[in-house]
Enzyme design. Structure first.
Site, short mmCIF file in Angstrom:
data_model
loop_
_atom_site.label_atom_id
_atom_site.label_comp_id
_atom_site.label_asym_id
_atom_site.label_seq_id
_atom_site.Cartn_x
_atom_site.Cartn_y
_atom_site.Cartn_z
N SER A 288 -3.80 2.97 -1.65
CA SER A 288 -5.06 2.42 -1.14
C SER A 288 -6.08 3.52 -0.91
O SER A 288 -5.75 4.69 -0.69
CB SER A 288 -4.82 1.68 0.18
OG SER A 288 -3.79 0.74 0.05
N1 SAH Z 1 0.82 0.98 1.18
C1 SAH Z 1 0.78 1.55 -0.15
C2 SAH Z 1 -0.13 0.79 -1.12
C3 SAH Z 1 0.46 -0.47 -1.46
S1 SAH Z 1 0.16 -1.13 -3.06
C4 SAH Z 1 0.35 3.00 -0.12
O1 SAH Z 1 0.00 3.49 0.95
O2 SAH Z 1 0.42 3.62 -1.18
C5 SAH Z 1 1.14 -2.58 -2.76
C6 SAH Z 1 2.62 -2.41 -2.89
O3 SAH Z 1 3.23 -3.62 -2.46
C7 SAH Z 1 3.09 -2.20 -4.33
O4 SAH Z 1 3.87 -1.04 -4.42
C8 SAH Z 1 3.92 -3.45 -4.62
O5 SAH Z 1 5.01 -3.21 -5.47
C9 SAH Z 1 4.37 -3.85 -3.23
N2 SAH Z 1 4.77 -5.25 -3.06
C10 SAH Z 1 4.24 -6.36 -3.65
N3 SAH Z 1 4.90 -7.46 -3.23
C11 SAH Z 1 5.86 -7.05 -2.36
C12 SAH Z 1 6.86 -7.71 -1.59
N4 SAH Z 1 7.04 -9.04 -1.63
N5 SAH Z 1 7.66 -6.97 -0.79
C13 SAH Z 1 7.52 -5.62 -0.74
N6 SAH Z 1 6.60 -4.93 -1.44
C14 SAH Z 1 5.78 -5.64 -2.24
#
Ligand code: SAH
Length: 218
Positions: A67
């Site tokens: 992000s």
């Molecule tokens: N917090 C992260 C950015 C997140 S991007 C950072 O600081 O880099 C969103 C992430 O959520 C992705 O890696 C994706 O694979 C994950 N994601 C999507 N659906 C999910 C779920 N049901 N459970 C866990 N992770 C999930």
């Protein structure tokens, strides 16, 4: 290999990132301090390390993103509106950056990622940085982490189409959830707590996140 002089440049560019966050309206000094302390370039792929302190989201592996610093700061500042945040659950570990920031501010961080390779890379980063108060696992975040509940705050860094209200059961009494809700076209960041007559929603403005998907990828 690191980009040449990343150590030197990162200090200056990190300071510029903090200045920009301040100008953007982030006032919580603890949050700014944590953002100054955690090396964001460690959480992006090496080819993009020179752009780590720009205020943009950047691609990480498997079409996911780390992000934008401003969004991480805003989400973190929201978490810190809890009077005694001790135990936080994050859904969507991704690069691990948001979890790393939280780990500088609260005693215990739990983080769930559905793509196993991302969990492993993030875990290695936490170990290398000596951040020992983060536990992460590969699972479907929609399930939460019942064996570790209750949490003071649940922060979701991917967008479900509807608020996952089942997870409110895993909140401690004064707890709340921060979650971007919506589809590709429009998402709003919501703060959801449990009132006497059911969930209470506060709208925190428009955001863009990748979707929260069901199931895991191994
Ligand atoms: N917090 C992260 C950015 C997140 S991007 C950072 O600081 O880099 C969103 C992430 O959520 C992705 O890696 C994706 O694979 C994950 N994601 C999507 N659906 C999910 C779920 N049901 N459970 C866990 N992770 C999930």
């Amino acid at each position: 290999m690191n980009a040449p002089g990343i150590g030197m440049t990162s200090q200056r560019t990190r300071q510029r990132m903090i200045d920009r966050l301040r100008q953007g309206g982030i006032t919580n000094e603890q949050v700014l301090q944590a953002m100054n302390e955690v090396p964001r370039h460690v959480f992006v792929d090496e080819a993009l390390a020179h752009r780590a302190y720009e205020d943009t989201a950047l691609p990480i592996k498997f079409s996911q993103t780390i992000s934008q610093p401003y969004i991480v700061a805003r989400m973190t500042a929201e978490v810190m509106t809890h009077p005694h945040p001790e135990k936080i659950l994050e859904l969507g570990t991704g690069s691990g950056y948001q979890a790393a920031i939280l780990s500088r501010l609260v005693p215990q961080v739990f983080s769930i990622e559905r793509i196993d390779k991302l969990t492993r890379i993030a875990r290695r980063r936490f170990i290398n940085l000596g951040y020992q108060n983060i536990r992460c696992k590969t699972d479907d975040g929609y399930l939460g982490w019942p064996s570790e509940a209750p949490f003071d705050v649940i922060i979701i860094t991917a967008a479900p189409p509807e608020p996952p209200l089942d997870l409110l059961d895993q909140l401690a009494p004064d707890g709340f959830m921060i979650v971007p809700v919506g589809g590709k076209a429009r998402q709003t960041l919501q703060k959801i707590s449990v009132g006497q007559k059911g969930p209470v929603f506060e709208d925190l403005g428009d955001v863009i996140f990748v979707p929260l998907l069901e199931g895991v990828e191994r």
